[in-house]
Scaffold this motif. Structure first.
Motif, PDB file in Angstrom:
ATOM      1  N   VAL A  49      29.138  42.775  48.671  1.00 40.47           N
ATOM      2  CA  VAL A  49      28.769  42.308  48.064  1.00 40.47           C
ATOM      3  C   VAL A  49      29.370  42.526  47.191  1.00 40.47           C
ATOM      4  O   VAL A  49      30.165  44.064  46.123  1.00 40.47           O
ATOM      5  N   VAL A  50      29.580  41.638  46.074  1.00 43.51           N
ATOM      6  CA  VAL A  50      30.599  41.744  45.056  1.00 43.51           C
ATOM      7  C   VAL A  50      30.246  42.739  43.417  1.00 43.51           C
ATOM      8  O   VAL A  50      28.936  42.027  43.470  1.00 43.51           O
ATOM      9  N   LEU A  51      30.561  43.409  42.912  1.00 47.50           N
ATOM     10  CA  LEU A  51      29.623  43.910  41.728  1.00 47.50           C
ATOM     11  C   LEU A  51      30.851  43.810  40.220  1.00 47.50           C
ATOM     12  O   LEU A  51      32.317  43.247  40.665  1.00 47.50           O
ATOM     13  N   ASP A  52      30.107  43.583  39.145  1.00 47.08           N
ATOM     14  CA  ASP A  52      30.885  42.393  38.296  1.00 47.08           C
ATOM     15  C   ASP A  52      30.516  43.946  37.086  1.00 47.08           C
ATOM     16  O   ASP A  52      29.407  44.493  37.240  1.00 47.08           O
ATOM     17  N   ALA A  53      31.117  44.155  36.600  1.00 42.38           N
ATOM     18  CA  ALA A  53      31.314  44.752  34.276  1.00 42.38           C
ATOM     19  C   ALA A  53      30.987  44.065  33.518  1.00 42.38           C
ATOM     20  O   ALA A  53      31.694  43.416  33.500  1.00 42.38           O
ATOM     21  N   THR A  54      30.492  45.497  32.923  1.00 43.96           N
ATOM     22  CA  THR A  54      30.411  44.371  30.892  1.00 43.96           C
ATOM     23  C   THR A  54      30.971  45.611  30.151  1.00 43.96           C
ATOM     24  O   THR A  54      30.598  46.984  31.132  1.00 43.96           O
ATOM     25  N   PRO A  55      31.726  45.551  29.337  1.00 51.25           N
ATOM     26  CA  PRO A  55      32.341  46.768  28.580  1.00 51.25           C
ATOM     27  C   PRO A  55      31.404  46.888  27.891  1.00 51.25           C
ATOM     28  O   PRO A  55      30.471  46.093  27.372  1.00 51.25           O
ATOM     29  N   ALA A  56      31.011  48.793  27.955  1.00 52.53           N
ATOM     30  CA  ALA A  56      30.264  49.392  26.933  1.00 52.53           C
ATOM     31  C   ALA A  56      29.643  48.182  25.210  1.00 52.53           C
ATOM     32  O   ALA A  56      29.051  48.369  24.714  1.00 52.53           O
ATOM     33  N   SER A  57      31.141  47.809  25.063  1.00 48.10           N
ATOM     34  CA  SER A  57      31.132  47.190  23.576  1.00 48.10           C
ATOM     35  C   SER A  57      29.835  46.434  23.258  1.00 48.10           C
ATOM     36  O   SER A  57      29.695  45.963  22.818  1.00 48.10           O
ATOM     37  N   GLU A  68      35.548  49.923  25.738  1.00 49.35           N
ATOM     38  CA  GLU A  68      36.613  49.156  26.704  1.00 49.35           C
ATOM     39  C   GLU A  68      35.683  50.066  27.659  1.00 49.35           C
ATOM     40  O   GLU A  68      35.774  49.681  29.538  1.00 49.35           O
ATOM     41  N   THR A  69      34.762  51.509  28.132  1.00 46.69           N
ATOM     42  CA  THR A  69      34.250  52.178  29.763  1.00 46.69           C
ATOM     43  C   THR A  69      33.635  50.547  30.285  1.00 46.69           C
ATOM     44  O   THR A  69      32.998  50.283  29.717  1.00 46.69           O
ATOM     45  N   PRO A  70      34.020  50.158  31.474  1.00 45.91           N
ATOM     46  CA  PRO A  70      33.520  49.398  32.335  1.00 45.91           C
ATOM     47  C   PRO A  70      32.123  49.905  32.647  1.00 45.91           C
ATOM     48  O   PRO A  70      32.231  50.831  33.632  1.00 45.91           O
ATOM     49  N   ILE A  71      30.627  48.823  32.394  1.00 45.00           N
ATOM     50  CA  ILE A  71      29.115  49.024  32.868  1.00 45.00           C
ATOM     51  C   ILE A  71      28.883  48.356  34.275  1.00 45.00           C
ATOM     52  O   ILE A  71      29.323  47.581  33.470  1.00 45.00           O
ATOM     53  N   LEU A  72      28.435  48.393  35.068  1.00 42.88           N
ATOM     54  CA  LEU A  72      28.370  47.962  36.244  1.00 42.88           C
ATOM     55  C   LEU A  72      27.106  47.173  36.086  1.00 42.88           C
ATOM     56  O   LEU A  72      26.194  48.054  36.214  1.00 42.88           O
ATOM     57  N   THR A  73      27.241  45.777  36.011  1.00 41.02           N
ATOM     58  CA  THR A  73      25.620  45.167  35.449  1.00 41.02           C
ATOM     59  C   THR A  73      24.967  43.831  36.496  1.00 41.02           C
ATOM     60  O   THR A  73      24.412  43.488  36.731  1.00 41.02           O
ATOM     61  N   HIS A  74      26.009  43.698  37.063  1.00 33.10           N
ATOM     62  CA  HIS A  74      25.687  42.405  37.828  1.00 33.10           C
ATOM     63  C   HIS A  74      25.995  42.407  39.273  1.00 33.10           C
ATOM     64  O   HIS A  74      27.929  43.020  39.819  1.00 33.10           O
ATOM     65  N   PHE A  75      26.481  41.722  40.294  1.00 28.83           N
ATOM     66  CA  PHE A  75      26.424  41.240  41.644  1.00 28.83           C
ATOM     67  C   PHE A  75      26.765  39.803  41.537  1.00 28.83           C
ATOM     68  O   PHE A  75      26.248  38.686  41.187  1.00 28.83           O
ATOM     69  N   TYR A  76      27.768  39.430  43.144  1.00 32.79           N
ATOM     70  CA  TYR A  76      27.774  37.616  43.225  1.00 32.79           C
ATOM     71  C   TYR A  76      26.730  37.638  44.359  1.00 32.79           C
ATOM     72  O   TYR A  76      27.754  38.810  45.387  1.00 32.79           O
ATOM     73  N   LEU A  77      26.234  36.896  44.335  1.00 31.05           N
ATOM     74  CA  LEU A  77      25.211  37.193  45.595  1.00 31.05           C
ATOM     75  C   LEU A  77      26.095  36.582  46.976  1.00 31.05           C
ATOM     76  O   LEU A  77      27.694  35.593  46.899  1.00 31.05           O
ATOM     77  N   PRO A  78      26.386  37.120  48.335  1.00 32.81           N
ATOM     78  CA  PRO A  78      27.565  36.872  48.719  1.00 32.81           C
ATOM     79  C   PRO A  78      27.424  35.773  49.994  1.00 32.81           C
ATOM     80  O   PRO A  78      28.205  35.331  50.620  1.00 32.81           O
ATOM     81  N   SER A  79      26.046  34.782  49.922  1.00 36.39           N
ATOM     82  CA  SER A  79      26.163  33.831  50.872  1.00 36.39           C
ATOM     83  C   SER A  79      26.472  32.536  49.512  1.00 36.39           C
ATOM     84  O   SER A  79      27.019  31.343  49.754  1.00 36.39           O
ATOM     85  N   ALA A  80      26.722  33.269  48.264  1.00 37.84           N
ATOM     86  CA  ALA A  80      27.575  31.692  47.465  1.00 37.84           C
ATOM     87  C   ALA A  80      28.911  30.974  47.729  1.00 37.84           C
ATOM     88  O   ALA A  80      29.772  31.963  48.242  1.00 37.84           O
ATOM     89  N   GLY A  81      29.142  30.178  48.223  1.00 32.70           N
ATOM     90  CA  GLY A  81      30.977  29.247  48.066  1.00 32.70           C
ATOM     91  C   GLY A  81      30.672  29.186  49.553  1.00 32.70           C
ATOM     92  O   GLY A  81      31.669  29.351  49.907  1.00 32.70           O
ATOM     93  N   GLN A  82      29.630  30.267  50.737  1.00 32.85           N
ATOM     94  CA  GLN A  82      30.257  30.429  51.623  1.00 32.85           C
ATOM     95  C   GLN A  82      30.741  29.215  52.613  1.00 32.85           C
ATOM     96  O   GLN A  82      31.202  29.629  53.763  1.00 32.85           O
ATOM     97  N   SER A  83      29.884  27.729  52.653  1.00 26.82           N
ATOM     98  CA  SER A  83      30.524  27.130  53.424  1.00 26.82           C
ATOM     99  C   SER A  83      31.753  26.847  53.133  1.00 26.82           C
ATOM    100  O   SER A  83      32.481  26.597  54.149  1.00 26.82           O
TER     101      SER A  83
END
Length: 159
Positions: A49-57, A68-83
């Motif tokens: 699963v791909v993860l993404d971050a949001t800056p602490a600020s 500017e410290t990145p905090i991992l906050t969410h993910f992208y569903l692996p099936s999104a855009g699969q076709s």
């Protein structure tokens, strides 16, 4: 100029961080809980699963972190855009320039990165029994990083 760390070639380079200093990866408690729950639900299949971050600020909470410290906050569903990915080889599930971290599972182990894994700047790896003790962070070379769980809600995003 052997042995001289202040050579002209290195004059403009930033100082190198001591390799013994542990790097920290920050992640929200909510994301940890969701990822471990998904891992358990998908067992015995592996997850990537791909993860993404949001800056602490961007958080309402106050942290003792650089803004500017990145905090991992969410993910992208692996099936999104699969076709589209299968037909054209284009990943529409992850916005361009995002997702420099991944969450991987090894349902049968080992608790280390392998040559078969997709690498990213940061890789979170989980193995059974899918709890905080069996979740770790690694850099792309497989070196273990310190995983810091932040008990805060990410900012609400609007479309």
């Amino acid at each position: 100029m052997t042995g001289n760390t202040n050579s002209i070639e290195n004059a403009g380079d930033p100082p190198r961080r001591d390799q013994s200093e542990p790097r920290r990866v920050h992640i929200t408690r909510g994301l940890v809980d969701v990822l471990l729950e998904l891992a358990e639900e998908n067992e015995p299949s592996e997850m990537n699963v791909v993860l993404d971050a949001t800056p602490a600020s961007s958080f309402d909470a106050t942290f003792d972190l650089d803004p500017e410290t990145p905090i991992l906050t969410h993910f992208y569903l692996p099936s999104a855009g699969q076709s589209v990915r299968k037909v054209f080889g284009v990943d529409l599930g992850t916005p361009a320039g995002r997702g420099r971290a991944r969450f991987l599972t090894h349902p049968q182990g080992p608790f280390k990165l392998t040559e078969r894994d997709d690498f990213a700047a940061v890789v979170l790896l989980a193995v059974p029994p899918w709890d905080d003790d069996t979740l770790g962070a690694f850099d792309r070379s497989g070196r273990k990083l310190e995983l810091v769980v932040v008990d805060a809600e990410p900012p609400v995003e609007e479309l």
